[in-house]
Every structure is written in structure tokens, then in C-alpha cells.
Design a protein around this motif. Structure first.
Motif, PDB file in Angstrom:
ATOM      1  N   GLN A 133      44.915  46.202  47.549  1.00 35.32           N
ATOM      2  CA  GLN A 133      43.798  45.547  46.400  1.00 35.32           C
ATOM      3  C   GLN A 133      43.058  46.281  45.400  1.00 35.32           C
ATOM      4  OE1 GLN A 133      42.976  42.141  47.352  1.00 35.32           O
ATOM      5  NE2 GLN A 133      44.698  42.572  48.286  1.00 35.32           N
ATOM      6  N   GLY A 134      42.633  47.560  45.576  1.00 34.10           N
ATOM      7  CA  GLY A 134      42.679  48.573  45.151  1.00 34.10           C
ATOM      8  C   GLY A 134      40.984  48.840  44.969  1.00 34.10           C
ATOM      9  N   LEU A 135      40.651  49.830  44.038  1.00 35.91           N
ATOM     10  CA  LEU A 135      39.609  49.688  44.044  1.00 35.91           C
ATOM     11  C   LEU A 135      38.997  48.600  43.168  1.00 35.91           C
ATOM     12  CD1 LEU A 135      39.249  53.668  42.794  1.00 35.91           C
ATOM     13  CD2 LEU A 135      39.398  52.359  45.234  1.00 35.91           C
ATOM     14  N   CYS A 136      36.993  48.620  43.633  1.00 30.95           N
ATOM     15  CA  CYS A 136      35.847  47.892  42.687  1.00 30.95           C
ATOM     16  C   CYS A 136      35.608  48.431  41.957  1.00 30.95           C
ATOM     17  CB  CYS A 136      35.435  47.312  44.064  1.00 30.95           C
ATOM     18  SG  CYS A 136      34.209  46.316  43.117  1.00 30.95           S
ATOM     19  N   PRO A 137      36.696  47.643  40.361  1.00 35.04           N
ATOM     20  CA  PRO A 137      35.855  48.257  39.531  1.00 35.04           C
ATOM     21  C   PRO A 137      34.236  48.379  39.032  1.00 35.04           C
ATOM     22  CG  PRO A 137      36.000  46.227  38.616  1.00 35.04           C
ATOM     23  CD  PRO A 137      36.932  46.159  39.921  1.00 35.04           C
ATOM     24  N   THR A 138      33.577  47.836  40.107  1.00 33.03           N
ATOM     25  CA  THR A 138      31.677  47.527  39.603  1.00 33.03           C
ATOM     26  C   THR A 138      31.569  48.998  40.359  1.00 33.03           C
ATOM     27  OG1 THR A 138      32.173  45.190  39.341  1.00 33.03           O
ATOM     28  CG2 THR A 138      29.720  45.959  39.903  1.00 33.03           C
ATOM     29  N   CYS A 139      31.961  48.862  42.051  1.00 31.70           N
ATOM     30  CA  CYS A 139      31.171  49.686  43.523  1.00 31.70           C
ATOM     31  C   CYS A 139      31.986  50.925  43.770  1.00 31.70           C
ATOM     32  CB  CYS A 139      30.721  49.469  44.263  1.00 31.70           C
ATOM     33  SG  CYS A 139      31.748  48.517  45.358  1.00 31.70           S
ATOM     34  N   GLY A 140      33.233  51.370  43.144  1.00 27.77           N
ATOM     35  CA  GLY A 140      34.195  51.162  43.214  1.00 27.77           C
ATOM     36  C   GLY A 140      35.090  51.989  44.357  1.00 27.77           C
ATOM     37  N   ALA A 141      34.651  50.632  45.632  1.00 24.19           N
ATOM     38  CA  ALA A 141      34.506  50.965  46.868  1.00 24.19           C
ATOM     39  C   ALA A 141      36.287  50.706  47.109  1.00 24.19           C
ATOM     40  CB  ALA A 141      34.204  49.559  48.228  1.00 24.19           C
ATOM     41  N   ASN A 142      37.190  50.939  48.134  1.00 26.42           N
ATOM     42  CA  ASN A 142      38.397  50.673  48.251  1.00 26.42           C
ATOM     43  C   ASN A 142      38.453  49.776  48.933  1.00 26.42           C
ATOM     44  OD1 ASN A 142      41.158  50.492  49.259  1.00 26.42           O
ATOM     45  ND2 ASN A 142      41.002  52.957  50.156  1.00 26.42           N
ATOM     46  N   ARG A 143      38.977  48.578  48.216  1.00 25.04           N
ATOM     47  CA  ARG A 143      38.768  46.958  49.120  1.00 25.04           C
ATOM     48  C   ARG A 143      39.653  47.142  49.948  1.00 25.04           C
ATOM     49  NH1 ARG A 143      38.366  43.748  43.194  1.00 25.04           N
ATOM     50  NH2 ARG A 143      39.970  45.140  42.317  1.00 25.04           N
ATOM     51  N   ASN A 144      40.869  48.011  50.717  1.00 25.33           N
ATOM     52  CA  ASN A 144      41.637  47.796  51.308  1.00 25.33           C
ATOM     53  C   ASN A 144      40.717  48.271  53.075  1.00 25.33           C
ATOM     54  OD1 ASN A 144      44.050  47.474  49.493  1.00 25.33           O
ATOM     55  ND2 ASN A 144      44.450  49.512  49.300  1.00 25.33           N
ATOM     56  N   LEU A 145      39.593  48.938  52.230  1.00 23.93           N
ATOM     57  CA  LEU A 145      38.760  49.487  53.143  1.00 23.93           C
ATOM     58  C   LEU A 145      37.454  49.359  53.445  1.00 23.93           C
ATOM     59  CD1 LEU A 145      39.630  53.590  52.917  1.00 23.93           C
ATOM     60  CD2 LEU A 145      40.803  51.476  54.313  1.00 23.93           C
ATOM     61  N   THR A 146      37.271  48.572  52.680  1.00 19.12           N
ATOM     62  CA  THR A 146      35.606  48.448  52.628  1.00 19.12           C
ATOM     63  C   THR A 146      35.877  46.806  51.438  1.00 19.12           C
ATOM     64  OG1 THR A 146      35.023  49.883  51.017  1.00 19.12           O
ATOM     65  CG2 THR A 146      34.327  49.925  53.443  1.00 19.12           C
ATOM     66  N   PRO A 147      35.545  46.029  51.732  1.00 22.92           N
ATOM     67  CA  PRO A 147      35.549  44.274  51.172  1.00 22.92           C
ATOM     68  C   PRO A 147      34.171  44.456  50.105  1.00 22.92           C
ATOM     69  CG  PRO A 147      36.314  43.816  53.571  1.00 22.92           C
ATOM     70  CD  PRO A 147      35.828  45.159  53.372  1.00 22.92           C
ATOM     71  N   CYS A 148      33.690  44.409  49.617  1.00 27.96           N
ATOM     72  CA  CYS A 148      32.325  44.534  49.396  1.00 27.96           C
ATOM     73  C   CYS A 148      32.577  42.659  47.565  1.00 27.96           C
ATOM     74  CB  CYS A 148      32.712  45.990  47.431  1.00 27.96           C
ATOM     75  SG  CYS A 148      33.489  45.340  45.952  1.00 27.96           S
ATOM     76  N   HIS A 149      31.120  43.105  48.130  1.00 28.98           N
ATOM     77  CA  HIS A 149      31.174  41.941  47.779  1.00 28.98           C
ATOM     78  C   HIS A 149      30.750  41.113  45.526  1.00 28.98           C
ATOM     79  CE1 HIS A 149      31.164  40.388  51.288  1.00 28.98           C
ATOM     80  NE2 HIS A 149      30.232  41.199  52.005  1.00 28.98           N
ATOM     81  N   CYS A 150      31.115  42.670  45.063  1.00 31.19           N
ATOM     82  CA  CYS A 150      30.875  42.591  43.770  1.00 31.19           C
ATOM     83  C   CYS A 150      31.353  41.278  42.721  1.00 31.19           C
ATOM     84  CB  CYS A 150      31.313  43.790  43.361  1.00 31.19           C
ATOM     85  SG  CYS A 150      30.547  45.407  44.355  1.00 31.19           S
ATOM     86  N   GLY A 151      32.817  40.934  43.185  1.00 35.86           N
ATOM     87  CA  GLY A 151      33.163  40.149  42.259  1.00 35.86           C
ATOM     88  C   GLY A 151      32.307  38.566  42.153  1.00 35.86           C
ATOM     89  N   GLU A 152      32.043  37.767  43.862  1.00 37.27           N
ATOM     90  CA  GLU A 152      31.572  36.892  43.676  1.00 37.27           C
ATOM     91  C   GLU A 152      30.399  36.450  43.031  1.00 37.27           C
ATOM     92  OE1 GLU A 152      30.864  37.454  48.375  1.00 37.27           O
ATOM     93  OE2 GLU A 152      32.738  38.083  48.743  1.00 37.27           O
ATOM     94  N   SER A 153      29.003  36.996  42.318  1.00 39.51           N
ATOM     95  CA  SER A 153      28.096  36.630  42.114  1.00 39.51           C
ATOM     96  C   SER A 153      28.869  36.798  40.447  1.00 39.51           C
ATOM     97  CB  SER A 153      27.190  36.733  41.967  1.00 39.51           C
ATOM     98  OG  SER A 153      27.555  38.061  42.272  1.00 39.51           O
ATOM     99  N   ASN A 154      29.168  37.822  39.935  1.00 38.31           N
ATOM    100  CA  ASN A 154      29.383  37.570  39.282  1.00 38.31           C
ATOM    101  C   ASN A 154      30.854  36.787  38.604  1.00 38.31           C
ATOM    102  OD1 ASN A 154      27.458  39.418  38.409  1.00 38.31           O
ATOM    103  ND2 ASN A 154      29.346  41.510  39.379  1.00 38.31           N
ATOM    104  N   ILE A 155      30.566  35.699  37.330  1.00 38.92           N
ATOM    105  CA  ILE A 155      31.784  34.876  36.936  1.00 38.92           C
ATOM    106  C   ILE A 155      32.605  35.850  35.425  1.00 38.92           C
ATOM    107  CG2 ILE A 155      32.262  32.771  36.138  1.00 38.92           C
ATOM    108  CD1 ILE A 155      31.023  31.621  37.750  1.00 38.92           C
ATOM    109  N   ASP A 156      33.374  36.131  35.452  1.00 35.86           N
ATOM    110  CA  ASP A 156      34.199  36.948  34.357  1.00 35.86           C
ATOM    111  C   ASP A 156      33.783  36.355  32.663  1.00 35.86           C
ATOM    112  OD1 ASP A 156      36.479  37.708  32.478  1.00 35.86           O
ATOM    113  OD2 ASP A 156      37.398  38.636  33.319  1.00 35.86           O
ATOM    114  N   PRO A 157      33.282  36.328  31.926  1.00 37.72           N
ATOM    115  CA  PRO A 157      32.755  35.768  31.250  1.00 37.72           C
ATOM    116  C   PRO A 157      33.815  35.060  30.146  1.00 37.72           C
ATOM    117  CG  PRO A 157      32.683  37.915  31.157  1.00 37.72           C
ATOM    118  CD  PRO A 157      33.127  37.843  31.460  1.00 37.72           C
ATOM    119  N   ARG A 158      35.020  35.383  30.066  1.00 40.90           N
ATOM    120  CA  ARG A 158      36.080  34.917  29.254  1.00 40.90           C
ATOM    121  C   ARG A 158      36.802  33.333  30.185  1.00 40.90           C
ATOM    122  NH1 ARG A 158      40.147  39.956  30.584  1.00 40.90           N
ATOM    123  NH2 ARG A 158      38.719  39.626  31.643  1.00 40.90           N
ATOM    124  N   LEU A 159      36.453  33.134  31.493  1.00 36.07           N
ATOM    125  CA  LEU A 159      36.920  32.250  32.852  1.00 36.07           C
ATOM    126  C   LEU A 159      35.909  31.062  32.222  1.00 36.07           C
ATOM    127  CD1 LEU A 159      37.840  33.783  35.366  1.00 36.07           C
ATOM    128  CD2 LEU A 159      39.646  32.440  33.624  1.00 36.07           C
TER     129      LEU A 159
END
Ligand SMILES: [Zn+2]
Ligand SMILES: [Zn+2]
Length: 169
Positions: A133-159
Motif C-alpha cells: 500500500q506504500g506510504l501515505c502522501p499526507t501523513c507519511g504512515a506505512n499503510r501496510n502497518l498502520t492504516p490512516c484515515h487521511c484519504g477519506e475526507s479529502n476528495i481529489d480535486p480532479r475527481l
């Protein structure tokens, strides 16, 4: 990593097999992110075709690599089948002078040649697993080890722009 072709060189149609293991850790793979984790195991079959010694080989080792997504180190099993052509320098054709391994005597040191094969076959990028899953571009967490919630509220502006466009249809 030496091979002696004395037996096979004078016998057209003859062949010889070699099983070699050597430590390659002194070789520099060009980046700190990559190193040899295990000795290199090489198996060769050398066939005398009268024009050259035709070599079929396999190379196996383990590399210590750094994942390009999550930056963790992991063991990358390296396996390669390759073909090569060896020829005595005095008998080489012009093409062979360019591409073949040139022999001056029966005993050859093939370590550099094997290393060359390894380098040519290295992947551009090492990924620890297809599911990484790589690193979260927002908080830098290793998403394989610690799922973060950064992506959930931010909708990609292009989308967001795309969905608006679709609803206006
Ligand atoms: Zn990874
Ligand atoms: Zn995050």
C-alpha cells in the motif's frame, strides 16, 4: 568464480557442466538500497559448437532491496536464465569480438561477466509485494502497518471536477 574449458574446447559437440557458488558482496550494485544478501549460485552448461562455446546458465541469489513504495527493506529472490557465447580471442569473428566473452587461456574468471548479467536483468523498481500500500502522501504512515484515515475526507480535486461534469450532463 573460475571455469576451465580445457576439456570441452577441443571436442566439437562436447559439453561440460559447472556448478559454482561465490560471494559477490564486494560488488557495488550502484545504490545503497540494493545489496547481495546471499552468495551467488551459478550453473552452466557449456557446449562446443565448433564456432564458439555456447553457454546456457542460471543465476540464483537473494538481494536485499528497498521497496520503492513503502521504503522497507525486504529479500528479493533473484533468478535468471541466460545464454552467452565464449570464444578464444584468436578465433573470434568480428561480431564475436564485440559481444562474446573472449578467452585467452583455458581457465577464465567469469565473475565480472556474471555480475554484468545480473545488473542487466535487475528490475527498474523493487516492490515488496504486489499488494504493497506504500506510504501515505499526507501523513507519511506505512499503510501496510498502520492504516490512516487521511484519504477519506479529502476528495481529489480532479475527481471532484469530473463528478460535477458528469452530473451536469
Ligand atoms: Zn512495500
Ligand atoms: Zn495518512
Amino acid at each position: 568464480m573460475k571455469v576451465n574449458v580445457a576439456q570441452v574446447r577441443n571436442k566439437e559437440g562436447g559439453s561440460a557442466c559447472f556448478d559454482l557458488v561465490e560471494d559477490f558482496s564486494s560488488f557495488d550494485l550502484g545504490t545503497e538500497a540494493l545489496s547481495f544478501q546471499a552468495p551467488v549460485h551459478v550453473q552452466l552448461q557449456v557446449n562446443n559448437t565448433s564456432k564458439a562455446l555456447l553457454v546456457h546458465g542460471t543465476i540464483h541469489t537473494d538481494l536485499k532491496a528497498t521497496c520503492g513504495r513503502c521504503l522497507e527493506t525486504f529479500v528479493y529472490p533473484f533468478d535468471l536464465s541466460f545464454q552467452d557465447e565464449w570464444v578464444f580471442r584468436t578465433l573470434a569473428t568480428e561480431d564475436q569480438l564485440e559481444t562474446a566473452l573472449l578467452l585467452d587461456k583455458d581457465e577464465i574468471e567469469i565473475k565480472d561477466r556474471i555480475f554484468e548479467q545480473i545488473v542487466l536483468a535487475l528490475p527498474m523498481k523493487f516492490i515488496c509485494s504486489a499488494e504493497c500500500q506504500g506510504l501515505c502522501p499526507t501523513c507519511g504512515a506505512n499503510r501496510n502497518l498502520t492504516p490512516c484515515h487521511c484519504g477519506e475526507s479529502n476528495i481529489d480535486p480532479r475527481l471532484a471536477a469530473l463528478s460535477k461534469w458528469q452530473f451536469n450532463d
